[in-house]
Design a protein around this motif. Structure first.
Motif, PDB file in Angstrom:
ATOM      1  N   HIS A   1       5.633   7.986   2.631  1.00  0.00           N
ATOM      2  CA  HIS A   1       5.115   6.915   1.774  1.00  0.00           C
ATOM      3  C   HIS A   1       6.194   6.332   0.872  1.00  0.00           C
ATOM      4  CE1 HIS A   1       1.379   8.772   3.065  1.00  0.00           C
ATOM      5  NE2 HIS A   1       0.857   7.574   2.892  1.00  0.00           N
TER       6      HIS A   1
ATOM      7  N   TRP B   1       1.991  11.784 -10.009  1.00  0.00           N
ATOM      8  CA  TRP B   1       1.158  12.984 -10.091  1.00  0.00           C
ATOM      9  C   TRP B   1       2.033  14.246 -10.053  1.00  0.00           C
ATOM     10  CZ3 TRP B   1       0.211  17.004  -6.603  1.00  0.00           C
ATOM     11  CH2 TRP B   1      -0.818  17.886  -6.977  1.00  0.00           C
TER      12      TRP B   1
ATOM     13  N   ALA C   1       0.832  -1.206   0.000  1.00  0.00           N
ATOM     14  CA  ALA C   1       0.000   0.000   0.000  1.00  0.00           C
ATOM     15  C   ALA C   1       0.867   1.257   0.000  1.00  0.00           C
ATOM     16  CB  ALA C   1      -0.940  -0.003   1.205  1.00  0.00           C
ATOM     17  N   MET C   2       1.938   1.252   0.797  1.00  0.00           N
ATOM     18  CA  MET C   2       2.850   2.396   0.829  1.00  0.00           C
ATOM     19  C   MET C   2       3.488   2.617  -0.541  1.00  0.00           C
ATOM     20  SD  MET C   2       4.732   1.873   4.496  1.00  0.00           S
ATOM     21  CE  MET C   2       6.051   2.979   4.079  1.00  0.00           C
TER      22      MET C   2
ATOM     23  N   TRP D   1       4.504  14.147   3.333  1.00  0.00           N
ATOM     24  CA  TRP D   1       3.678  13.063   2.780  1.00  0.00           C
ATOM     25  C   TRP D   1       4.495  12.187   1.830  1.00  0.00           C
ATOM     26  CZ3 TRP D   1      -0.961  10.875   3.480  1.00  0.00           C
ATOM     27  CH2 TRP D   1      -1.523  10.138   2.440  1.00  0.00           C
TER      28      TRP D   1
ATOM     29  N   ALA E   1       2.298   1.732  -3.477  1.00  0.00           N
ATOM     30  CA  ALA E   1       1.283   2.194  -4.430  1.00  0.00           C
ATOM     31  C   ALA E   1       0.955   3.670  -4.218  1.00  0.00           C
ATOM     32  CB  ALA E   1       0.027   1.337  -4.313  1.00  0.00           C
ATOM     33  N   ILE E   2       0.695   4.053  -2.978  1.00  0.00           N
ATOM     34  CA  ILE E   2       0.349   5.448  -2.681  1.00  0.00           C
ATOM     35  C   ILE E   2       1.514   6.370  -3.016  1.00  0.00           C
ATOM     36  CG2 ILE E   2      -0.176   7.068  -0.806  1.00  0.00           C
ATOM     37  CD1 ILE E   2      -1.758   4.724   0.501  1.00  0.00           C
ATOM     38  N   GLY E   3       2.714   5.984  -2.603  1.00  0.00           N
ATOM     39  CA  GLY E   3       3.897   6.798  -2.886  1.00  0.00           C
ATOM     40  C   GLY E   3       4.155   6.933  -4.377  1.00  0.00           C
ATOM     41  N   SER E   4       3.993   5.840  -5.128  1.00  0.00           N
ATOM     42  CA  SER E   4       4.230   5.868  -6.575  1.00  0.00           C
ATOM     43  C   SER E   4       3.210   6.760  -7.282  1.00  0.00           C
ATOM     44  CB  SER E   4       4.158   4.449  -7.148  1.00  0.00           C
ATOM     45  OG  SER E   4       5.180   3.651  -6.609  1.00  0.00           O
ATOM     46  N   ILE E   5       1.956   6.620  -6.913  1.00  0.00           N
ATOM     47  CA  ILE E   5       0.909   7.444  -7.530  1.00  0.00           C
ATOM     48  C   ILE E   5       1.173   8.924  -7.260  1.00  0.00           C
ATOM     49  CG2 ILE E   5      -1.548   8.050  -7.395  1.00  0.00           C
ATOM     50  CD1 ILE E   5      -2.036   4.987  -6.943  1.00  0.00           C
ATOM     51  N   TYR E   6       1.570   9.235  -6.024  1.00  0.00           N
ATOM     52  CA  TYR E   6       1.834  10.622  -5.672  1.00  0.00           C
ATOM     53  C   TYR E   6       3.024  11.182  -6.462  1.00  0.00           C
ATOM     54  CZ  TYR E   6       2.508  14.818  -2.909  1.00  0.00           C
ATOM     55  OH  TYR E   6       2.655  16.114  -2.520  1.00  0.00           O
TER      56      TYR E   6
END
Length: 198
Positions: free
Chosen positions: A117, A85, A74-75, A113, A77-82
């Motif tokens: 992540h 972006w 999850a970390m 943030w 995925a969230i970090g990669s998406i951020y």
């Protein structure tokens, strides 16, 4: 504690914070578009994020986070998406006169943030906590030492990258050169996602 015993930790922190990656690319891009003053909240946020991460690693929290595969995924995925972006935002920024009209600099919370992540950051700070555990008598003392060291070196390294971006910006004369720089920095930032998954 003597300077001789702290030197290896300082070298580790310097290399870790100065080597190219997502945070250094963001600092460079921010420096090019918004200058050192406009980038100060981002730099402070990343440094604070890394300092608290290093402190938590020394106190054992990172070991728990890294031991739970679903949380680690999850970390990632969230970090990669951020990061992707942010790369998209940088790529579309254009020259500073357009960038400042279109967007504001990345702030303190976004810097924190991004770091929290980052599984690569957790792995690095866990490694530091394990490698330099002998420098302190207890986890809290080690946490404070690592937090201070990584925080200070992050500010120094990221400020240097930010100033590099600012100096680079002074060399660019045309809108096309600015677009090329921003797309290059965005590509580097997007590429920094790859090591997270390897």
């Amino acid at each position: 504690m003597s300077l001789e015993t702290l030197t290896p930790l300082c070298l580790f922190a310097l290399v870790s914070t100065a080597s190219p990656g997502g945070a250094t690319t963001l600092a460079t891009a921010s420096g090019a578009s918004f200058g050192l003053r406009g980038s100060a909240p981002l730099i402070a946020g990343i440094a604070f994020g890394l300092a608290t991460m290093a402190g938590a690693a020394a106190m054992g929290l990172a070991g728990i986070l890294l031991a739970i595969p679903s949380l680690q995924l999850a970390m990632k995925a969230i970090g990669s998406i951020y990061l992707l972006w942010l790369a998209w935002q940088i790529a579309g920024r254009g020259p500073p006169h357009l960038a400042q009209a279109q967007a504001s600099p990345i702030g303190f919370i976004a810097g924190v943030w991004m770091l929290w992540h980052n599984p690569k950051g957790w792995a690095m700070t866990v490694s530091a906590a394990a490698s330099f555990a002998s420098l302190a008598d207890e986890p809290v003392q080690l946490g404070l030492l690592l937090a201070a060291t990584f925080g200070i070196f992050a500010i120094i390294s990221l400020s240097t990258w930010c100033i590099t971006g600012l100096l680079l910006a002074r060399l660019l004369r045309t809108d096309g050169q600015w677009w090329a720089l921003n797309i290059s920095l965005a590509t580097l930032l997007a590429a920094s996602v790859v090591p997270i998954w390897i």
